[in-house]
Design a protein around this motif. Structure first.
Motif, short mmCIF file in Angstrom:
data_model
loop_
_atom_site.label_atom_id
_atom_site.label_comp_id
_atom_site.label_asym_id
_atom_site.label_seq_id
_atom_site.Cartn_x
_atom_site.Cartn_y
_atom_site.Cartn_z
N GLU A 404 0.83 -1.21 0.00
CA GLU A 404 0.00 0.00 0.00
C GLU A 404 0.86 1.25 0.00
O GLU A 404 0.60 2.20 -0.74
N LYS A 405 1.90 1.25 0.84
CA LYS A 405 2.75 2.44 0.88
C LYS A 405 3.64 2.54 -0.35
O LYS A 405 3.87 3.62 -0.89
N LEU A 406 4.15 1.40 -0.81
CA LEU A 406 5.00 1.40 -2.00
C LEU A 406 4.27 1.98 -3.21
O LEU A 406 4.86 2.74 -4.00
N LEU A 407 3.00 1.66 -3.36
CA LEU A 407 2.23 2.14 -4.51
C LEU A 407 2.05 3.66 -4.51
O LEU A 407 1.71 4.26 -5.53
N LYS A 408 2.27 4.29 -3.36
CA LYS A 408 2.14 5.74 -3.27
C LYS A 408 3.42 6.47 -3.67
O LYS A 408 3.44 7.70 -3.74
N SER A 409 4.48 5.72 -3.90
CA SER A 409 5.75 6.35 -4.26
C SER A 409 5.62 7.10 -5.58
O SER A 409 5.04 6.61 -6.55
N GLU A 410 6.19 8.29 -5.64
CA GLU A 410 6.17 9.10 -6.85
C GLU A 410 7.53 9.09 -7.55
O GLU A 410 7.74 9.81 -8.54
N GLU A 411 8.46 8.28 -7.04
CA GLU A 411 9.78 8.19 -7.64
C GLU A 411 9.74 7.26 -8.86
O GLU A 411 8.84 6.45 -9.03
N ASP A 412 10.77 7.35 -9.70
CA ASP A 412 10.81 6.53 -10.91
C ASP A 412 11.20 5.09 -10.62
O ASP A 412 10.68 4.16 -11.24
N ILE A 413 12.12 4.90 -9.69
CA ILE A 413 12.52 3.55 -9.28
C ILE A 413 12.57 3.53 -7.76
O ILE A 413 13.32 4.31 -7.16
N THR A 414 11.79 2.66 -7.14
CA THR A 414 11.75 2.58 -5.69
C THR A 414 11.96 1.13 -5.26
O THR A 414 11.20 0.24 -5.66
N LEU A 415 12.96 0.90 -4.45
CA LEU A 415 13.22 -0.42 -3.90
C LEU A 415 12.78 -0.47 -2.44
O LEU A 415 12.98 0.50 -1.71
N VAL A 416 12.20 -1.59 -2.03
CA VAL A 416 11.85 -1.77 -0.62
C VAL A 416 13.07 -2.36 0.08
O VAL A 416 13.57 -3.43 -0.30
N ILE A 417 13.55 -1.65 1.11
CA ILE A 417 14.76 -2.08 1.82
C ILE A 417 14.46 -2.20 3.31
O ILE A 417 13.71 -1.42 3.88
N ASP A 418 15.08 -3.19 3.92
CA ASP A 418 14.84 -3.51 5.34
C ASP A 418 16.11 -3.25 6.14
O ASP A 418 17.18 -3.80 5.83
N GLY A 419 16.00 -2.43 7.16
CA GLY A 419 17.16 -2.09 7.98
C GLY A 419 17.38 -3.01 9.16
O GLY A 419 18.28 -2.75 9.98
N MET A 524 23.16 1.48 -13.34
CA MET A 524 22.36 2.70 -13.54
C MET A 524 22.73 3.76 -12.52
O MET A 524 22.81 4.96 -12.83
N ILE A 525 22.93 3.34 -11.27
CA ILE A 525 23.34 4.30 -10.23
C ILE A 525 24.68 4.93 -10.61
O ILE A 525 24.87 6.15 -10.47
N GLN A 526 25.58 4.12 -11.09
CA GLN A 526 26.90 4.62 -11.49
C GLN A 526 26.80 5.62 -12.64
O GLN A 526 27.65 6.52 -12.77
N LYS A 527 25.78 5.48 -13.46
CA LYS A 527 25.60 6.38 -14.60
C LYS A 527 24.77 7.62 -14.25
O LYS A 527 24.49 8.45 -15.11
N GLY A 528 24.35 7.71 -12.99
CA GLY A 528 23.64 8.92 -12.55
C GLY A 528 22.15 8.78 -12.40
O GLY A 528 21.45 9.75 -12.05
N TYR A 529 21.59 7.59 -12.68
CA TYR A 529 20.16 7.39 -12.45
C TYR A 529 19.89 7.37 -10.94
O TYR A 529 20.69 6.84 -10.17
N LYS A 530 18.75 7.93 -10.56
CA LYS A 530 18.38 7.89 -9.14
C LYS A 530 17.56 6.64 -8.86
O LYS A 530 16.55 6.39 -9.51
#
Length: 558
Positions: A404-419, A524-530
């Motif tokens: 539910e929360k992930l679907l609200k993300s407005e970013e282009d690429i969003t990963l779910v990460i666990d701390g 992609m991160i190395q090439k500057g993608y967020k």
């Protein structure tokens, strides 16, 4: 303030109350917009709008429904023409409860017998109830009302029936003694003489209502010279003018052979939209209507099971179909996704794809499953990757709130990460086996928070299985959301890297086809993608081993 209170307040004022007949919500709104004080829910107008005689053919419910439509369309009081109360005193009690509950300000009930004929009908049968019978109805109505403000007005038809002034006055006195809130005196003469005669002889302490349909020369200026008259009803002019205009419009269309000339004479459709409340609807849409984007879910499930402890369980069954307390991993995840409105679900399968028999999903085969990994499987569905994409690994289960929360993300690429992985012995043991995809994000986890973290911008700086535990601060759990742009960026990066790394190592993979998702994300991160993140603290589980399977089964059983 209720509309019944508003009506009472009008009667207590000094100005003449002017109400106009209507038959639906639109005509009621036109009356209000013209500046009148209230709506007369006319039985003649309502019955005419149904193309049936005004003769008790329609039911109480028909008139109630029409009155509700009018009442809901306006902010001014609605007074309803309830004929004789739709029956005897028992019917009147039921009627009052229904109309008052619907928010109607008051009713006007006439002293005719059922079934009635319209008072203005030439040669019509005008039979009156006895005074005793109608007094009973008045008392039933007043006893049935809940609010002291709801008004019951008696309509005297003695002059209509030709019974004369004496009978009209006798009835007025009886009805006032029975408790009515006002008297409507009716006449079908073409002048107001018998009305004014009645008023001059009227010495009772309730207001009088008049309906000058047949004596239009009795203007408001003249009415005001009779202070006992507190309300005038223009009873049926709306529907008569509507019929007049409609007939003229239809004739012109027919005679002109088209709508060119008549279109210039009628209101623009935009004005009709305003009467319907379209502007208000659009404003409410902006405030409250959140458009559900089309989201595709993709489950890459083409991997060959290599874990020895799971092989006896699965044999020739894909891991995604592993039964966990009566439902497979895939079934549980499909049900969860569908409950969130995600209907387009694709599964990329490898061996034994015929065993994936979940209703409502689409199967895409990775025919190169033996020599490829997750990234290759994702691109097997390239043609389906249009718009927003939710990526779900095939070996995980997760709580609904995470998606539910992930679907609200407005970013282009969003990963779910666990701390929480550093505090878990189970996760640490998997790290030793290089089974974790670790993440170095800009910000460390916030200690003490549980489940889903507050939203913050925490971009991924590094991702992979070979990041040191000391450097990593999160674990990627196998859930990701791509916007339409994010998917296009992924496709573009895939084609570029595929050309560059057609042979040899690719990031942590032995070759490009064996690459995992994290391999290309790191490039992609190395090439500057967020690459953005959504932080969680537990709330998910994976099944890589038999011990994982037992633990997850216990958790679900509990």
């Amino acid at each position: 303030m209720s509309k019944a209170e508003m009506l009472r307040k009008l009667f207590m004022g000094k100005n003449l109350i002017r109400i106009v007949g209507a038959h639906n919500g639109l005509t009621a709104k036109l009356v209000e917009s013209a500046g009148f004080d209230g709506i007369w829910a006319s039985s003649l107008e309502v019955s005419a709008s149904h193309a049936v005689p005004d003769a008790n053919i329609l039911t109480m419910q028909d008139y109630l429904d029409a009155a509700i439509d009018m009442n809901e369309a306006v902010s001014i009081p609605v007074v309803v023409d309830v004929d004789q109360g739709y029956g005897n005193s028992t019917n009147v009690i039921h009627m009052v409860k229904k109309f008052e509950t619907a928010g109607i300000a008051g009713i006007i009930m006439e002293d005719k017998l059922f079934p009635k004929q319209n008072s203005l009908l030439a040669g019509g049968r005008q039979e009156l109830a006895t005074i005793g019978e109608f007094v009973g109805k008045i008392m039933a109505a007043k006893n049935a009302q809940e609010s002291k403000d709801f008004m019951v007005i008696a309509r005297i038809e003695a002059l209509i029936a030709g019974w004369g002034q004496e009978e009209a006055m006798k009835r007025a006195k009886a009805y006032v003694n029975a408790g009515v809130d006002g008297i409507m005196i009716h006449s079908k003469k073409n002048n107001p003489d018998e009305i004014t005669e009645f008023i001059k002889n009227f010495d009772l302490n309730v207001p009088i209502v008049v309906v000058p349909s047949t004596y239009p020369s009795f203007t408001e200026e003249k009415i005001k010279s009779f202070p006992k008259i507190r309300m005038v009803i223009y009873a049926n002019h709306v529907i008569r003018s509507a019929v007049t205009s409609i007939k003229e419009t239809l004739k012109e269309i027919k005679d002109a052979g088209g709508i060119d000339t008549v279109s210039r004479k009628i209101i623009p459709v935009e004005e009709l939209f305003e009467l319907q409340g379209t502007s208000e609807m659009k404003e409410n849409e902006k405030k409250f209507l959140f458009k559900q984007e089309k989201i595709t879910a993709l489950v890459p499930a083409a991997g060959v099971i290599k874990e020895p402890s799971l092989k006896p369980l699965l044999q020739d069954t894909p891991l995604v179909m592993l039964d966990v307390n009566g439902k497979s991993i895939l079934q549980r995840n499909v049900e969860l996704l569908k409950s969130l409105g995600i209907k387009d679900i694709f599964v990329v399968s490898g061996p034994n794809s015929d065993k994936i028999n979940i209703e409502g999903i689409n199967i895409i085969q990775n025919k190169n499953f033996e020599n490829s990994h997750i990234l290759y499987s994702i691109m097997c569905a390239e043609e389906k990757l249009n718009g927003k994409l939710l990526l779900v690994y095939s070996d995980i289960l997760f709580e609904k709130e995470i998606i539910e929360k992930l679907l609200k993300s407005e970013e282009d690429i969003t990963l779910v990460i666990d701390g929480s992985f550093k505090n878990s012995k189970i996760r640490q043991s998997k790290k030793e086996e290089h089974d974790l995809v670790l993440v170095k994000a800009k910000h460390d986890p916030v200690e003490g928070e549980r489940i889903i973290r507050p939203k913050r911008d925490n971009p991924v700086l590094k991702i992979g299985k070979k990041i040191g535990v000391e450097e990593a601060n999160y674990e990627y759990i196998g859930l990701a959301l791509f916007s339409e742009k994010g998917i296009e960026d992924l496709k573009k990066a895939y084609e570029e890297e595929k050309t560059t790394y057609s042979e040899g190592l690719f990031n942590e993979a032995v070759n490009f086809d064996m690459a995992n998702l994290h391999d290309i994300l790191m490039r992609m991160i190395q090439k500057g993608y967020k690459v953005s993140s959504m932080e969680i603290d537990k709330g998910w589980s994976e099944i890589h081993t038999f011990e994982d399977y037992k633990r997850v089964s216990r958790m679900i059983a509990d």
